[in-house]
Design an enzyme around this catalytic site. Structure first.
Site, PDB file in Angstrom:
ATOM      1  N   THR A 101       0.735  -1.100  -0.050  1.00 56.25           N
ATOM      2  CA  THR A 101       0.018   0.084  -0.167  1.00 56.25           C
ATOM      3  C   THR A 101       0.815   1.200   0.008  1.00 56.25           C
ATOM      4  OG1 THR A 101      -1.658  -1.186   1.204  1.00 56.25           O
ATOM      5  CG2 THR A 101      -1.915   1.258   1.261  1.00 56.25           C
ATOM      6  N   LYS A 177      -7.168   1.074  -2.535  1.00 59.03           N
ATOM      7  CA  LYS A 177      -6.739   0.386  -1.387  1.00 59.03           C
ATOM      8  C   LYS A 177      -6.875   1.544  -0.217  1.00 59.03           C
ATOM      9  CE  LYS A 177      -4.970  -2.562   1.333  1.00 59.03           C
ATOM     10  NZ  LYS A 177      -3.731  -2.888   1.747  1.00 59.03           N
ATOM     11  N   LYS A 245       0.688   3.417   9.849  1.00 57.66           N
ATOM     12  CA  LYS A 245       1.160   3.606   8.573  1.00 57.66           C
ATOM     13  C   LYS A 245       0.241   3.852   7.555  1.00 57.66           C
ATOM     14  CE  LYS A 245       2.340  -0.252   6.362  1.00 57.66           C
ATOM     15  NZ  LYS A 245       1.421  -0.129   5.109  1.00 57.66           N
TER      16      LYS A 245
END
EC number: 1.1.1.411
Lengths: 306, 306
Positions: A101, A177, A245
């Site tokens: 990602t 995503k 993150k």
């Protein structure tokens, strides 16, 4: 099928997701070479029947398909284009399948660099967790040139249950995503806020789980994560650090676009607080433990924070 | 069954939910008297075959069961115990079924006041929306004495698909509902934040809906509300003002308990902003229109705000 299996595949990054991807490929008969930054992990893959290597470049030598299963965009850039990177040694006309990602713009840049070397690039962030990776049942939100999808189809079939083909250029897969991670992260933090509040209200939280999962307040994440809290089990199925993150990526992206994301930002702060309290590597449902710590409520079977 | 139907029922509050409740009772053969603060609405119920009244007390005269379907705790207190209230005129030993969402402590107080008059009280906030109310398919999160549940069972059977019996005292039903509303409200605001962000990222938001509803980012509310945005239809299936109220209750309750609710508070502010921008009576998916207004993105078929 026999032609498919003739594709030479290289998997870079053999962590909880990458190891499952690489062993799924072995099971389906692909010649698979793996590399991990930890020599011990690479050795474990060799013991499982794979071929090992001491660098991404060595792992990718002559490979038709290079699958990168590392943590983020920076690591993807490093293993592909850094010193000893895979892009230099893989077959011309080959395809890179990037599973991390990352910000959409970074995916676009990596695709351009791949194109300059005569390589195809598919921007395909994965989800599903370690078990589904091992079972070859990942979900992939992917974008890239149709011919690249055709090239890697047998590889995708071996490792994924669902592949969304979302567009013909890199960046689109990452954008989907990121929208998913925005919602998933907010829903985890909201589930933790709600279930601890329910406890503070004196409710039977097992009953709350039963009622909410059948009501309009339900989410995929509430249903999936609250059992960790009910069982007091914070062993990391997906760690707090992952959402620190991922919501960090979402938050940076929004700020860069001057797009306000108040709920995302608040959820991000809750993950950061949980990491700051020493639970970054524990399961992401640990946000509930943070709230319990702060408020003094008692959750089931609560082990001490790591 | 014939004995059941002999229960005399009174419904106070004939809005979008109460009207469905009252007509469901009529359909099942209950003698039902209804009252609404709007004489016009009461007349509509009479036209549908019910009996009307000019005050809660008149509507409740001799009733075995009084069902209050008003907006909040203050209105419930008023129609039961205020001037011309229902509690004074209903049958001794009768049961009050209170359907509004309110702070648990207020539900406890109303139950005590009912008890002092020899009446039972069930704290039973409802959910499901106007259509399910009309179809007799509500969900009720209820608590109260077991004998009260036995008394009103035929009434509950007539109007609800699912009745959770969550405890033997008032306040528990409200607490469950509040936890549900916390999650539902946050999920609506998050859905609006995510889908507008997806649009800003240049994604096909119909495709985003398809992918997210099959992924870990899904919630009941995302699945239910995002189609309103995709169709540009903000006619109020459930209004912004409802969540401004309900998250206000959650937020006040948390502050009173010194329990932090950062995500809830942020979502509440988004509903308040949407109401402030003139959309309080529109569908709660209008939070997306607020964000679109602020950021300049274009959502489908967007009518001007009311």
């Amino acid at each position: 099928m026999s032609e498919a299996v003739n594709l030479r595949v290289c998997v870079i990054g053999l962590g909880s997701m990458g190891f499952g991807v690489a062993t799924s490929l072995l099971k389906k008969g692909f010649k698979t070479c793996g590399y991990d930054i930890s020599a011990e992990t690479t050795a474990r893959f060799v013991a499982a029947g794979g071929k090992g290597a001491v660098s991404p470049a060595e792992a990718a030598a002559g490979a038709d398909v290079v699958v990168t299963v590392v943590v983020n965009g920076a690591q993807t850039e490093q293993v592909l284009f850094g010193k000893g990177g895979a892009a230099q040694s893989m077959s011309k006309g080959g395809t890179i399948l990037s599973f991390a990602t990352m910000p959409p713009q970074m995916a676009e840049e990596l695709a351009q660099r791949a194109g300059a070397l005569g390589l195809n690039y598919i921007d395909g962030p994965i989800s599903g967790g370690a078990k589904r990776a091992a079972d070859g049942e990942l979900t992939i939100m992917a974008s890239g040139p149709p011919e690249a999808f055709n090239h890697v189809r047998p590889v995708l079939d071996a490792i994924a249950m669902t592949v969304y083909e979302l567009g013909d250029r890199a960046g689109i897969g990452s954008s989907f995503k990121i929208v998913n991670q925005l919602l998933a992260g907010v829903h985890i933090a909201a589930a933790c806020e709600a279930i601890t509040f329910a406890k503070a209200l004196g409710l039977d939280i097992d009953k709350v789980y039963e009622v909410i999962t059948a009501s309009a307040g339900n989410s995929w994440m509430f249903e999936n994560r609250v059992p960790h809290i009910l069982h007091g089990d914070y062993s990391p199925q997906s760690a707090v650090d992952i959402f620190t993150k991922d919501l960090g990526i979402v938050s940076d992206l929004g700020r860069g676009m001057t797009f306000p994301l108040p709920i995302t930002s608040t959820a991000l702060q809750m993950f950061i607080m949980t990491a700051a309290a020493g639970m970054g590597r524990d399961d992401d449902a640990s946000v509930a433990r943070l709230i319990a710590k702060v408020t003094g409520i008692e959750l089931p079977g609560q082990p001490e924070a790591a």
